[in-house]
Write a protein that holds these residues in place. Sequence first.
Motif, PDB file in Angstrom:
ATOM      1  N   ASP A  71       0.821  -1.202   0.000  1.00 56.87           N
ATOM      2  CA  ASP A  71       0.000   0.000   0.000  1.00 56.87           C
ATOM      3  C   ASP A  71       0.862   1.263   0.000  1.00 56.87           C
ATOM      4  O   ASP A  71       0.632   2.180  -0.776  1.00 56.87           O
ATOM      5  N   LEU A 120      -5.563   0.123   3.455  1.00 59.45           N
ATOM      6  CA  LEU A 120      -4.680   0.934   4.292  1.00 59.45           C
ATOM      7  C   LEU A 120      -4.908   0.693   5.774  1.00 59.45           C
ATOM      8  O   LEU A 120      -3.951   0.537   6.540  1.00 59.45           O
ATOM      9  N   ARG A 125      -2.211  -6.550  -2.102  1.00 65.24           N
ATOM     10  CA  ARG A 125      -2.225  -5.285  -1.367  1.00 65.24           C
ATOM     11  C   ARG A 125      -3.352  -5.266  -0.352  1.00 65.24           C
ATOM     12  O   ARG A 125      -4.498  -5.615  -0.659  1.00 65.24           O
ATOM     13  N   ARG A 157       1.374   4.273  -2.929  1.00 64.10           N
ATOM     14  CA  ARG A 157       1.084   5.676  -2.633  1.00 64.10           C
ATOM     15  C   ARG A 157       2.307   6.578  -2.735  1.00 64.10           C
ATOM     16  O   ARG A 157       2.191   7.793  -2.634  1.00 64.10           O
TER      17      ARG A 157
END
Length: 362
Positions: A80, A184, A181, A84
């Motif tokens: 994650d 978050l 993934r 980002r």
Amino acid sequence: MSSQLLPAPPGTGILDVARRVGYLQLDPTNSIARSHELVLWSRLGPYEDAALERLRWEDRSLYEYNAALVPLDHYPVHADSMARYPASTGPWNDRVKTWMEGNARLRRQILIQLRKRGPVASRDLNGAVEVKWRSSGGWSERNVTLILEFLHRQGRVVIAGRQGQQRLWDLAERWLPADSRLPLREAERQVADRSARALGVATAKEIQREYFPGGPYPGMGEAIEALIGGGRLLPAEIKGLPGEWLVHVDALPALDTKPPRRTTFISPFDPLIRNRDRTEALWGFRYRIEIYVPKAKREYGYFVLPILRGDQLVGRIDPVFDRKTGVLRVNNAWWEAGQRELSLETPLRSLARFVGADSIET
């Protein structure tokens, strides 16, 4: 100390250590051995270097990310923050983002070459640079090398081997698991849990520090609260120290167990002492690495190792391995106030065997 596998129980392997401490920081200093090697040795004793290399390049159970060796099964947590990057705002991240956007063509060219030819060294890659990176500091590499570094942080490319100190690059999709993934919030919960477990006893602020490579993790505070609510973290008190402390449930059994009176040496980049303020608060041990301090101004030495006896940091030692003569030389040793001088014969013999020294000079 058991939270850090110091010492590691019988049967513990290299991958077990990496999983528990979170990652093995890589550093080029090699006056004795590389830092990640010393972290493993301090827990396992002499181990087979070829076993570590197999985990890296054959089994691929460890991969290199952000100047660290990371267990592959931790990848979903890091995926994650990779996706980002660069997420947070600030002069550096804004500059990286702008530069990457300005060199979209170069990025595509590098990825195409890696797909056709990888693994390959950066010197064998080329492309059209539209926006040159201008640096007044340490970032003076070729623009191709920089684009690889940033793609690496994004999880697009990986270090797939080495020729000496030269890194070989390849597409991440050939090395890292696809579709793994985590959301978050779940990634933050796992980071907080693993961080707290590795620390054993810590403050919320210490747990929130970037204990694992990657980040930032903006919801770490909420993740810690969730762990408290779920009973994974419990309130604790440390005699003589103020503040609100937390203990991980997995660390509780060790609190009632007397640690083995084993003596070993700790790398300056060991996760046990990486947080210098925490080290000083818990053990009253002030440690600073002096690699970049002029020799005449050093208090101790170039690459001094703290001495760990049981669960106490009792002193420090300045060993250097002379590879030309095969001698492990001890320049000096210092003991903390109130600590009696101990025999260091056993850990020195273990260290000499590990690095391949023929003799020891003290």
